[in-house]
Write a protein that holds these residues in place. Structure first.
Motif, PDB file in Angstrom:
ATOM      1  N   LEU A  61       0.814  -1.214   0.000  1.00 21.38           N
ATOM      2  CA  LEU A  61       0.000   0.000   0.000  1.00 21.38           C
ATOM      3  C   LEU A  61       0.850   1.267   0.000  1.00 21.38           C
ATOM      4  N   LEU A  62       2.031   1.200   0.597  1.00 20.80           N
ATOM      5  CA  LEU A  62       2.868   2.397   0.720  1.00 20.80           C
ATOM      6  C   LEU A  62       3.938   2.506  -0.362  1.00 20.80           C
TER       7      LEU A  62
ATOM      8  N   TYR B 258       3.817   5.711  -2.321  1.00 21.38           N
ATOM      9  CA  TYR B 258       4.230   6.872  -1.538  1.00 21.38           C
ATOM     10  C   TYR B 258       5.752   6.970  -1.410  1.00 21.38           C
TER      11      TYR B 258
ATOM     12  N   ALA C  47      -4.379   5.098   1.215  1.00 18.16           N
ATOM     13  CA  ALA C  47      -3.625   4.113   0.433  1.00 18.16           C
ATOM     14  C   ALA C  47      -4.523   2.950   0.007  1.00 18.16           C
TER      15      ALA C  47
END
Length: 118
Positions: free
Chosen positions: A65-66, A69, A106
């Motif tokens: 999910l990250l 980022y 996310a």
């Protein structure tokens, strides 16, 4: 519509769809959704997991999910099919509420990309 309201609406859409699909309509919480994403990312949908493996699944999900980022990237997949991520940048120190918002954002982006929600 404000960005916060859009995130809230999309989050509710994710929770509703996943809860109906996997929890007979009982509302799934953030941790349960992260766990489901971990199972999805591992791709071993028809097996049971031990407690430590469940924690590993949540770690896989959080890393996945990250990735967008810039905090993690996929490093390798081991012979058992488990993905391993390497840290690119340390996560900033966030308050619990801020962590929750980051993870919800996310997750919403993950399911938008998968076209599970719109």
């Amino acid at each position: 519509m404000s960005r916060d309201q859009e995130l809230k609406d999309r989050w509710e859409q994710v929770v509703e769809k996943l809860s109906n699909q996997f929890a007979d309509g009982d509302t799934l919480d953030l941790d349960a959704i992260i766990y489901l994403i971990g199972i999805q990312e591992l791709g071993q949908l028809d097996r049971t997991f031990k407690k430590d493996q469940k924690m590993d699944l949540m770690h896989i999900a959080i890393c996945k999910l990250l990735v967008p980022y810039g905090y993690y990237e996929l490093d390798f997949v081991d012979p058992d099919g488990w993905p391993h991520y390497k840290t690119l940048e340390q996560l900033p120190h966030l308050k619990a509420g801020e962590q929750s918002v980051l993870m919800k954002e996310a997750i919403v982006n993950y399911f938008l990309e998968a076209e599970f929600i719109n």
